[in-house]
Motif scaffolding. Structure first.
Motif, short mmCIF file in Angstrom:
data_model
loop_
_atom_site.label_atom_id
_atom_site.label_comp_id
_atom_site.label_asym_id
_atom_site.label_seq_id
_atom_site.Cartn_x
_atom_site.Cartn_y
_atom_site.Cartn_z
N ALA A 277 1.36 -1.45 -10.97
CA ALA A 277 2.79 -1.70 -11.19
C ALA A 277 3.31 -2.59 -10.08
O ALA A 277 2.79 -2.59 -8.96
N ASP A 278 4.34 -3.31 -10.39
CA ASP A 278 5.00 -4.16 -9.43
C ASP A 278 6.04 -3.31 -8.69
O ASP A 278 7.01 -2.85 -9.31
N PRO A 279 5.88 -3.09 -7.39
CA PRO A 279 6.81 -2.22 -6.67
C PRO A 279 8.23 -2.78 -6.59
O PRO A 279 9.16 -2.05 -6.28
N SER A 280 8.40 -4.06 -6.93
CA SER A 280 9.75 -4.62 -6.92
C SER A 280 10.53 -4.27 -8.19
O SER A 280 11.74 -4.45 -8.24
N ARG A 281 9.83 -3.77 -9.21
CA ARG A 281 10.50 -3.32 -10.43
C ARG A 281 11.18 -1.98 -10.21
O ARG A 281 10.79 -1.22 -9.32
N ASP A 282 12.15 -1.66 -11.03
CA ASP A 282 12.80 -0.35 -10.97
C ASP A 282 11.87 0.64 -11.67
O ASP A 282 11.88 0.75 -12.90
N GLU B 290 0.33 10.38 -3.77
CA GLU B 290 -0.55 11.47 -3.38
C GLU B 290 0.19 12.79 -3.46
O GLU B 290 1.29 12.93 -2.95
N ARG B 291 -0.45 13.74 -4.11
CA ARG B 291 0.05 15.11 -4.22
C ARG B 291 -1.05 16.05 -3.75
O ARG B 291 -2.21 15.65 -3.59
N GLU B 292 -0.72 17.31 -3.57
CA GLU B 292 -1.71 18.28 -3.09
C GLU B 292 -2.87 18.41 -4.05
O GLU B 292 -4.03 18.48 -3.64
N ARG B 293 -2.60 18.42 -5.35
CA ARG B 293 -3.64 18.67 -6.36
C ARG B 293 -4.29 17.41 -6.92
O ARG B 293 -5.30 17.49 -7.59
N PHE B 294 -3.69 16.24 -6.68
CA PHE B 294 -4.20 15.02 -7.29
C PHE B 294 -3.66 13.78 -6.57
O PHE B 294 -2.71 13.85 -5.81
N VAL B 295 -4.32 12.66 -6.89
CA VAL B 295 -3.84 11.34 -6.49
C VAL B 295 -3.66 10.54 -7.77
O VAL B 295 -4.56 10.50 -8.61
N ALA B 296 -2.49 9.94 -7.93
CA ALA B 296 -2.20 9.11 -9.12
C ALA B 296 -2.17 7.65 -8.69
O ALA B 296 -1.52 7.30 -7.70
N ARG B 297 -2.89 6.82 -9.44
CA ARG B 297 -2.92 5.37 -9.18
C ARG B 297 -2.47 4.66 -10.44
O ARG B 297 -2.93 4.98 -11.53
N PHE B 298 -1.59 3.68 -10.26
CA PHE B 298 -1.15 2.94 -11.43
C PHE B 298 -0.82 1.52 -11.04
O PHE B 298 -0.27 1.25 -9.98
N MET C 170 10.53 8.80 -4.16
CA MET C 170 9.11 9.06 -4.23
C MET C 170 8.41 8.05 -3.33
O MET C 170 8.72 6.87 -3.34
N ASP C 171 7.46 8.54 -2.56
CA ASP C 171 6.71 7.70 -1.64
C ASP C 171 5.47 7.13 -2.32
O ASP C 171 4.74 7.86 -2.99
N PHE C 172 5.28 5.82 -2.14
CA PHE C 172 4.14 5.11 -2.70
C PHE C 172 3.35 4.46 -1.59
O PHE C 172 3.91 4.07 -0.57
N ILE C 173 2.08 4.29 -1.85
CA ILE C 173 1.22 3.49 -1.00
C ILE C 173 0.74 2.34 -1.87
O ILE C 173 0.32 2.56 -3.00
N GLN C 174 0.82 1.11 -1.37
CA GLN C 174 0.28 -0.05 -2.09
C GLN C 174 -1.15 -0.24 -1.66
O GLN C 174 -1.45 -0.34 -0.47
N GLU C 175 -2.08 -0.25 -2.61
CA GLU C 175 -3.49 -0.47 -2.33
C GLU C 175 -4.04 -1.41 -3.38
O GLU C 175 -4.28 -0.99 -4.52
N GLY C 176 -4.23 -2.65 -3.02
CA GLY C 176 -4.66 -3.65 -3.99
C GLY C 176 -3.64 -3.73 -5.10
O GLY C 176 -2.43 -3.77 -4.84
N PRO C 177 -4.09 -3.71 -6.35
CA PRO C 177 -3.15 -3.83 -7.47
C PRO C 177 -2.47 -2.51 -7.84
O PRO C 177 -1.65 -2.46 -8.74
N PHE C 178 -2.80 -1.44 -7.11
CA PHE C 178 -2.30 -0.12 -7.46
C PHE C 178 -1.19 0.36 -6.54
O PHE C 178 -1.22 0.12 -5.33
#
Length: 123
Positions: A23-28, A13-21, A1-9
């Motif tokens: 999380a530490d990207p170094s975690r599994d 991105e999907r066609e119908r929505f954007v999900a922001r959460f 799954m592709d992620f974009i890091q933006e500040g703490p989020f």
């Protein structure tokens, strides 16, 4: 799954929505049992969801039985709760995708101010 890091989020991105959460990207991320997610529907509002597995709920109840919280682990509740059958951000995003695609996100989750709009205003 592709992620974009933006500040703490981390952002998905999907066609119908954007999900922001947050999380530490170094975690599994495929081992996550619970995660708070902000979901902005394309052309629509932002919703807040707490996504958890049954294992995470069971772990909380067991912990609370020891600490005395929630009447000694006799109940569990959470607003905007979405339960997914398996751990991981992939399963969580699939659940959110289903809610948006089926038009059920408005019944499952509450509308909140877009967290990114607030960051821009503060910025």
């Amino acid at each position: 799954m592709d992620f974009i890091q933006e500040g703490p989020f981390l952002i998905v991105e999907r066609e119908r929505f954007v999900a922001r959460f947050p999380a530490d990207p170094s975690r599994d991320l495929e081992q996550l049992q619970d995660q708070d997610i902000y979901v902005t529907v394309a052309g629509g509002p932002t919703y807040y969801a707490t996504v958890m597995t049954l294992h995470a709920i069971d772990a909380a109840l067991r912990r609370w039985a020891q600490t005395g919280e929630a009447a000694g682990g006799r109940y569990f509740w959470s607003t905007d709760l979405v339960i997914t059958p398996r751990p991981g951000i992939t399963a969580m995003i699939e659940a959110i995708d289903g809610l948006v695609r089926e038009g059920e996100i408005a019944q499952a989750c509450q509308i909140i101010p877009d967290p990114m709009a607030r960051e821009i205003e503060d910025g």
